[in-house]
Design a protein around this motif. Structure first.
Motif, short mmCIF file in Angstrom:
data_model
loop_
_atom_site.label_atom_id
_atom_site.label_comp_id
_atom_site.label_asym_id
_atom_site.label_seq_id
_atom_site.Cartn_x
_atom_site.Cartn_y
_atom_site.Cartn_z
N LEU A 1 0.82 -1.21 0.00
CA LEU A 1 0.00 0.00 0.00
C LEU A 1 0.86 1.26 0.00
N ASP A 2 1.97 1.22 0.74
CA ASP A 2 2.86 2.38 0.77
C ASP A 2 3.46 2.66 -0.60
N LEU A 3 3.76 1.61 -1.36
CA LEU A 3 4.26 1.80 -2.72
C LEU A 3 3.22 2.48 -3.60
N ILE A 4 1.97 2.05 -3.46
CA ILE A 4 0.90 2.66 -4.25
C ILE A 4 0.69 4.11 -3.83
N ARG A 5 0.74 4.37 -2.52
CA ARG A 5 0.57 5.75 -2.04
C ARG A 5 1.64 6.67 -2.61
N ALA A 6 2.86 6.15 -2.69
CA ALA A 6 3.96 6.97 -3.20
C ALA A 6 3.76 7.31 -4.67
N ARG A 7 3.19 6.38 -5.43
CA ARG A 7 3.00 6.59 -6.86
C ARG A 7 1.67 7.27 -7.17
N HIS A 8 0.66 7.03 -6.31
CA HIS A 8 -0.69 7.58 -6.54
C HIS A 8 -1.16 8.29 -5.27
N PRO A 9 -0.64 9.46 -4.99
CA PRO A 9 -1.02 10.17 -3.76
C PRO A 9 -2.53 10.40 -3.68
N GLY A 10 -3.07 10.19 -2.48
CA GLY A 10 -4.49 10.43 -2.27
C GLY A 10 -5.40 9.29 -2.64
N LEU A 11 -4.85 8.23 -3.26
CA LEU A 11 -5.70 7.12 -3.67
C LEU A 11 -6.16 6.28 -2.49
N LEU A 12 -5.30 6.16 -1.46
CA LEU A 12 -5.59 5.31 -0.31
C LEU A 12 -5.42 6.09 0.99
N PRO A 13 -6.29 5.87 1.97
CA PRO A 13 -6.15 6.56 3.26
C PRO A 13 -4.92 6.06 4.03
N GLN A 14 -4.31 6.95 4.79
CA GLN A 14 -3.08 6.61 5.51
C GLN A 14 -3.29 5.56 6.59
N GLU A 15 -4.49 5.51 7.18
CA GLU A 15 -4.69 4.60 8.30
C GLU A 15 -4.86 3.14 7.88
N THR A 16 -5.05 2.91 6.59
CA THR A 16 -5.22 1.53 6.11
C THR A 16 -3.89 0.78 6.17
N ARG A 17 -3.88 -0.34 6.87
CA ARG A 17 -2.67 -1.17 6.99
C ARG A 17 -2.75 -2.45 6.16
N ALA A 18 -3.97 -2.79 5.73
CA ALA A 18 -4.18 -3.94 4.85
C ALA A 18 -5.47 -3.68 4.08
N LEU A 19 -5.50 -4.11 2.84
CA LEU A 19 -6.63 -3.79 1.98
C LEU A 19 -7.08 -5.02 1.20
N LEU A 20 -8.40 -5.16 1.07
CA LEU A 20 -8.97 -6.15 0.16
C LEU A 20 -9.65 -5.42 -0.99
N MET A 21 -9.33 -5.82 -2.20
CA MET A 21 -10.03 -5.35 -3.39
C MET A 21 -10.90 -6.51 -3.86
N ILE A 22 -12.20 -6.29 -3.90
CA ILE A 22 -13.15 -7.37 -4.14
C ILE A 22 -14.02 -7.03 -5.34
N GLU A 23 -14.14 -7.99 -6.24
CA GLU A 23 -14.99 -7.81 -7.41
C GLU A 23 -16.05 -8.89 -7.41
N VAL A 24 -17.25 -8.54 -7.83
CA VAL A 24 -18.33 -9.50 -8.02
C VAL A 24 -18.89 -9.32 -9.42
N ASP A 25 -19.32 -10.41 -10.02
CA ASP A 25 -19.93 -10.29 -11.34
C ASP A 25 -21.11 -11.25 -11.45
N GLY A 26 -21.91 -11.04 -12.49
CA GLY A 26 -23.09 -11.88 -12.69
C GLY A 26 -24.19 -11.09 -13.35
#
Length: 458
Positions: free
Chosen positions: A257-282
């Motif tokens: 997440l820190d790598l993404i924050r460095a490349r994409h500022p503002g995309l992720l909140p600072q307090e997040t220490r672990a993230l799930l990206m979830i997709e559903v389809d149908g």
């Protein structure tokens, strides 16, 4: 140095402009994404099954090592000519031979890119589920050789689940056809599934009959933010234990997440220490209910928030950029894709943190959590001998941990040369010998990609 008579006959097989022997050109075919380099003595470009057959027979006659390769995007060194000889590039076998919507089939040669398959299937309302992050660059042949997966494997499965049949050339130079054109077929042994994932050590695939899947009518998604990895890992197990199956379930730890924050500022909140990206389809009517069921499963005392998102494109782009970002800060990072049962993920992630701290090795973990498939990245400086030694000791213990948790040492990257020394830890001696015997049947002189997958028995 290859014999002049061999090179003369090799050039006659493929014709003008399809044989390289100069050092500079051969060097370009001596490495893949493992960043190891073993240049071949010659590079040959085949454009048909018959040319592949003749090249194999010639190499068999002269006992010359032959390493098939696609676009060189693999990470385990499976396509580098470690023993010299000939690199057989299939990149010019680029034909899509048939798109058959009525039977949900696409037939193509191995040099066709994954993305080209998707582009050909989409106008008919279909897609091919294997979706590695290198889809725009990797070839179908490479996907087949390593049994590639990707984020959507949690719902749709891996490459092996989406191939009906193959045409291939064995190490003896025989053209074989495996499988059939139908989704049902039980005549003979399942050689199709045997060849997929064999990394070109048994036969060289020259044509594939791919099983297509209907595109989902609708796609939705959500993100779940956690205060710590342990809470995130518990949520993964809870999500996979309930009936609403996500079409993708991706995990990112704090370092990622820190790598993404460095490349994409503002995309992720600072307090997040672990993230799930979830997709559903149908079906459109199913998306909201599935997302809400998964959102409820995400809830535990470590959850900061779980939110429905209408457009996951920015996050998916950031997720797919992670490996290149890691290469930027650690060009020769140790990259492994280990897998454990989903229920054991909390133990795995806790163990990875403890080992990283004990050996003082920076580590970034992300991956396909719905399959229990985690990409471990030890960020080391190979010029620091002491740090490298610590990293190798750490990796050794990581593999021990994975096997103790009933896991496997590779989920989608394959074995190649990078993991072959560890294969005997996972596979018992009797089974391993049977695999060696199968190799002997397909390739008696051991010319096809020699040394890959299995360490020298001596």
């Amino acid at each position: 140095m290859l014999p002049a008579a061999f090179l003369t006959r090799l050039g006659a097989i493929v014709g003008d402009g399809k044989l390289l022997t100069d050092e500079a050109s051969c060097y370009a075919y001596g490495y893949d994404n493992s960043r190891k380099v073993f240049p071949p003595d010659a590079v040959v470009f085949a454009t048909s099954s018959e040319e592949v057959q003749q090249v194999v027979r010639l190499c068999d006659e002269f006992a010359v090592p032959l390493t098939p390769r696609g676009r060189g995007t693999g990470t385990t060194g499976a396509s580098i000519p470690e023993q010299g000889g000939v690199a057989l590039s299939l990149e010019r076998m680029r034909r899509i031979l048939a798109v058959d919507p009525a039977n949900r089939v696409l037939v193509c040669e191995p040099g066709v890119l994954n993305q080209e398959v998707q582009d050909a299937a989409r106008p008919h309302g279909f897609f091919w589920p294997p979706d590695p992050s290198s889809a725009a660059y990797c070839s179908v042949g490479g996907n087949l050789a390593t049994c590639a997966g990707g984020p959507h494997a949690v719902k749709y499965g891996v490459t092996r689940d989406h191939v009906l049949g193959l045409k291939a050339v064995t190490g003896k130079g025989d053209i074989i056809k495996t499988g059939c054109y139908t989704t049902k077929g039980v005549v003979g042994y399942d050689l199709t599934r045997l060849l997929i994932g064999s990394e070109g050590t048994l036969a060289i695939i020259t044509e594939a009959t791919l099983k297509l899947t209907p595109l989902p009518a609708a796609v939705g998604g959500l993100t779940a933010h956690y205060r710590d990895i342990a809470s995130c890992a518990r949520a993964i197990a809870a999500i996979m234990a309930q009936p609403a199956l996500p079409s993708a379930l991706e995990f990112l730890d704090q370092a990622s997440l820190d790598l993404i924050r460095a490349r994409h500022p503002g995309l992720l909140p600072q307090e997040t220490r672990a993230l799930l990206m979830i997709e559903v389809d149908g079906a459109p009517g199913e998306i909201a209910s599935s997302a809400q069921a998964i959102r409820a499963a995400c809830s535990n005392d470590g959850l900061i928030r779980a939110e429905i998102v209408s457009d996951l494109k920015a996050l998916w782009a950031a997720r797919k950029a992670l490996s290149p970002l890691l290469r930027d800060i650690a060009p020769k990072k140790i990259n492994e894709d280990i897998v454990v049962p989903v229920s054991r993920l909390p133990e795995l992630l806790q163990g990875l943190g403890e080992l990283s701290a004990r050996y003082r090795v920076a580590n970034a973990n992300f991956g396909h959590a719905g399959n229990g498939n985690i990409h471990v990245n030890l960020l080391v400086n190979p010029d620091d001998a002491e740090e490298l030694q610590r990293a190798e000791a750490c990796l050794d213990e990581i593999f021990t941990l994975v096997l103790r948790l009933d896991g496997t040492l590779s989920g989608e990257h394959g074995v190649g040369r990078e993991k072959r020394a560890f294969v005997a830890r996972e596979i018992d001696p009797v089974t391993l010998q049977l695999m060696r015997d199968i190799k002997q049947v397909f390739d008696p002189q051991n010319i096809l990609n020699p040394g890959k997958m299995f360490a020298d028995p001596q």
